[in-house]
Motif scaffolding. Sequence first.
Motif, PDB file in Angstrom:
ATOM      1  N   TRP A 123       0.832  -1.204   0.000  1.00 44.33           N
ATOM      2  CA  TRP A 123       0.000   0.000   0.000  1.00 44.33           C
ATOM      3  C   TRP A 123       0.869   1.257   0.000  1.00 44.33           C
ATOM      4  CZ3 TRP A 123      -0.956   3.283   4.472  1.00 44.33           C
ATOM      5  CH2 TRP A 123      -1.950   4.249   4.260  1.00 44.33           C
ATOM      6  N   ALA A 124       1.915   1.267   0.823  1.00 42.38           N
ATOM      7  CA  ALA A 124       2.782   2.445   0.936  1.00 42.38           C
ATOM      8  C   ALA A 124       3.530   2.719  -0.369  1.00 42.38           C
ATOM      9  CB  ALA A 124       3.771   2.258   2.082  1.00 42.38           C
ATOM     10  N   LEU A 125       4.032   1.668  -0.988  1.00 39.88           N
ATOM     11  CA  LEU A 125       4.801   1.841  -2.220  1.00 39.88           C
ATOM     12  C   LEU A 125       3.897   2.140  -3.423  1.00 39.88           C
ATOM     13  CD1 LEU A 125       7.306  -1.103  -1.689  1.00 39.88           C
ATOM     14  CD2 LEU A 125       7.805   1.344  -1.434  1.00 39.88           C
ATOM     15  N   ARG A 126       2.808   1.402  -3.542  1.00 38.63           N
ATOM     16  CA  ARG A 126       1.914   1.515  -4.697  1.00 38.63           C
ATOM     17  C   ARG A 126       1.006   2.736  -4.600  1.00 38.63           C
ATOM     18  NH1 ARG A 126      -0.372  -2.839  -3.665  1.00 38.63           N
ATOM     19  NH2 ARG A 126      -2.073  -1.890  -2.497  1.00 38.63           N
ATOM     20  N   ASP A 127       0.276   2.860  -3.501  1.00 38.16           N
ATOM     21  CA  ASP A 127      -0.747   3.900  -3.403  1.00 38.16           C
ATOM     22  C   ASP A 127      -0.204   5.233  -2.894  1.00 38.16           C
ATOM     23  OD1 ASP A 127      -2.392   1.855  -4.223  1.00 38.16           O
ATOM     24  OD2 ASP A 127      -3.452   1.647  -2.330  1.00 38.16           O
ATOM     25  N   LEU A 128       0.668   5.176  -1.895  1.00 36.33           N
ATOM     26  CA  LEU A 128       1.233   6.417  -1.356  1.00 36.33           C
ATOM     27  C   LEU A 128       2.491   6.846  -2.100  1.00 36.33           C
ATOM     28  CD1 LEU A 128       0.806   5.793   2.485  1.00 36.33           C
ATOM     29  CD2 LEU A 128      -0.798   6.840   0.866  1.00 36.33           C
ATOM     30  N   ILE A 130       5.636   6.031  -1.793  1.00 40.35           N
ATOM     31  CA  ILE A 130       6.798   6.328  -0.962  1.00 40.35           C
ATOM     32  C   ILE A 130       8.002   5.623  -1.580  1.00 40.35           C
ATOM     33  CG2 ILE A 130       7.818   6.053   1.327  1.00 40.35           C
ATOM     34  CD1 ILE A 130       4.913   6.194   2.422  1.00 40.35           C
ATOM     35  N   PRO A 131       9.086   6.330  -1.867  1.00 37.83           N
ATOM     36  CA  PRO A 131      10.229   5.727  -2.562  1.00 37.83           C
ATOM     37  C   PRO A 131      10.981   4.657  -1.764  1.00 37.83           C
ATOM     38  CG  PRO A 131      10.282   8.121  -2.785  1.00 37.83           C
ATOM     39  CD  PRO A 131       9.231   7.794  -1.767  1.00 37.83           C
ATOM     40  N   ARG A 132      11.053   4.801  -0.440  1.00 33.46           N
ATOM     41  CA  ARG A 132      11.880   3.888   0.354  1.00 33.46           C
ATOM     42  C   ARG A 132      11.195   3.598   1.691  1.00 33.46           C
ATOM     43  NH1 ARG A 132      17.459   2.524   1.389  1.00 33.46           N
ATOM     44  NH2 ARG A 132      17.871   2.443   3.631  1.00 33.46           N
ATOM     45  N   LEU A 133      11.119   2.315   2.020  1.00 31.99           N
ATOM     46  CA  LEU A 133      10.609   1.883   3.311  1.00 31.99           C
ATOM     47  C   LEU A 133      11.751   1.263   4.105  1.00 31.99           C
ATOM     48  CD1 LEU A 133       7.282   0.150   2.230  1.00 31.99           C
ATOM     49  CD2 LEU A 133       7.605   2.501   3.054  1.00 31.99           C
ATOM     50  N   MET A 174      19.465  -2.921   9.848  1.00 33.71           N
ATOM     51  CA  MET A 174      18.702  -1.995   9.011  1.00 33.71           C
ATOM     52  C   MET A 174      18.235  -2.756   7.781  1.00 33.71           C
ATOM     53  SD  MET A 174      17.613   0.873   7.670  1.00 33.71           S
ATOM     54  CE  MET A 174      18.341   2.435   8.061  1.00 33.71           C
ATOM     55  N   TYR A 175      16.947  -2.699   7.527  1.00 33.67           N
ATOM     56  CA  TYR A 175      16.351  -3.304   6.332  1.00 33.67           C
ATOM     57  C   TYR A 175      15.679  -2.215   5.523  1.00 33.67           C
ATOM     58  CZ  TYR A 175      16.942  -8.094   7.969  1.00 33.67           C
ATOM     59  OH  TYR A 175      17.464  -9.285   8.357  1.00 33.67           O
ATOM     60  N   ALA A 176      15.629  -2.404   4.205  1.00 32.09           N
ATOM     61  CA  ALA A 176      14.934  -1.440   3.349  1.00 32.09           C
ATOM     62  C   ALA A 176      14.299  -2.150   2.160  1.00 32.09           C
ATOM     63  CB  ALA A 176      15.892  -0.360   2.862  1.00 32.09           C
ATOM     64  N   LEU A 177      13.267  -1.529   1.645  1.00 30.43           N
ATOM     65  CA  LEU A 177      12.586  -1.967   0.432  1.00 30.43           C
ATOM     66  C   LEU A 177      12.353  -0.717  -0.397  1.00 30.43           C
ATOM     67  CD1 LEU A 177      11.157  -4.254  -1.151  1.00 30.43           C
ATOM     68  CD2 LEU A 177       9.089  -3.718   0.158  1.00 30.43           C
ATOM     69  N   LEU A 178      12.816  -0.738  -1.634  1.00 27.48           N
ATOM     70  CA  LEU A 178      12.686   0.420  -2.519  1.00 27.48           C
ATOM     71  C   LEU A 178      11.478   0.249  -3.432  1.00 27.48           C
ATOM     72  CD1 LEU A 178      16.426   0.950  -3.515  1.00 27.48           C
ATOM     73  CD2 LEU A 178      15.166   1.891  -1.564  1.00 27.48           C
ATOM     74  N   ASN A 179      10.886   1.387  -3.789  1.00 25.91           N
ATOM     75  CA  ASN A 179       9.693   1.359  -4.621  1.00 25.91           C
ATOM     76  C   ASN A 179       9.925   0.649  -5.949  1.00 25.91           C
ATOM     77  OD1 ASN A 179       7.309   1.974  -6.085  1.00 25.91           O
ATOM     78  ND2 ASN A 179       6.954   3.669  -4.698  1.00 25.91           N
ATOM     79  N   ASP A 180      11.108   0.752  -6.515  1.00 27.38           N
ATOM     80  CA  ASP A 180      11.350   0.117  -7.818  1.00 27.38           C
ATOM     81  C   ASP A 180      11.710  -1.362  -7.686  1.00 27.38           C
ATOM     82  OD1 ASP A 180      13.900   0.330  -6.792  1.00 27.38           O
ATOM     83  OD2 ASP A 180      14.647   1.631  -8.388  1.00 27.38           O
ATOM     84  N   GLU A 181      11.686  -1.923  -6.484  1.00 25.34           N
ATOM     85  CA  GLU A 181      11.989  -3.333  -6.277  1.00 25.34           C
ATOM     86  C   GLU A 181      10.732  -4.194  -6.227  1.00 25.34           C
ATOM     87  OE1 GLU A 181      16.114  -2.978  -3.757  1.00 25.34           O
ATOM     88  OE2 GLU A 181      14.229  -3.113  -2.646  1.00 25.34           O
ATOM     89  N   THR A 182       9.567  -3.571  -6.279  1.00 25.64           N
ATOM     90  CA  THR A 182       8.331  -4.351  -6.163  1.00 25.64           C
ATOM     91  C   THR A 182       7.761  -4.697  -7.526  1.00 25.64           C
ATOM     92  OG1 THR A 182       7.026  -2.324  -6.002  1.00 25.64           O
ATOM     93  CG2 THR A 182       7.742  -3.358  -3.939  1.00 25.64           C
TER      94      THR A 182
END
Length: 182
Positions: A123-128, A130-133, A174-182
Amino acid sequence: MEQPLEVPELAADEGFALRPWRLSDLPLVREASEDDYIPLITTVPSPYSEPAGVAFVERQWGRATTRAGYTFVIVTSAGLPVGQVGLWLRDLEQGRASLGYWVVKSARGQGASVAAVNAVAGWALRDLRIPRLELWVEPWNTASVRAAERAGFQREGLLRGWQRIGNERRDMFMYALLNDET
């Protein structure tokens, strides 16, 4: 994109769902307050009292309206509340947000954390948009490490003495997920 002022209801994998907090969730707050760890890393009151539980739920309601973030109750397919997942927007101006989650002891090992993190991250990456979680996990917390990795987050490193938990500073992965990784 303008951030919504209400917490949406989200479907999650494995029959779980996410919804806003309700006063009927006080038994969940009580169980979480009795956990050895959850009150150390959250604002769950310990020791529990009904006024403190109500104040906790009311704080959750205010997070979206103040644009601080979104906090969801994780519920089973039968509607039983088992935990919380939050999306925190403190660093949104920098293009990043963070996630945090917990599941009460009686419901652990059923996939609730992974399902919740997947749903909120999507939801955060697709709808909002947000570039980085980001999320942080203590190295000893293997269940949370597995949940983060199963949800697609990549470990980026060890942050030494990163966070105060209880009376001591603790290391965090530290963990991260980038918007372009989904």
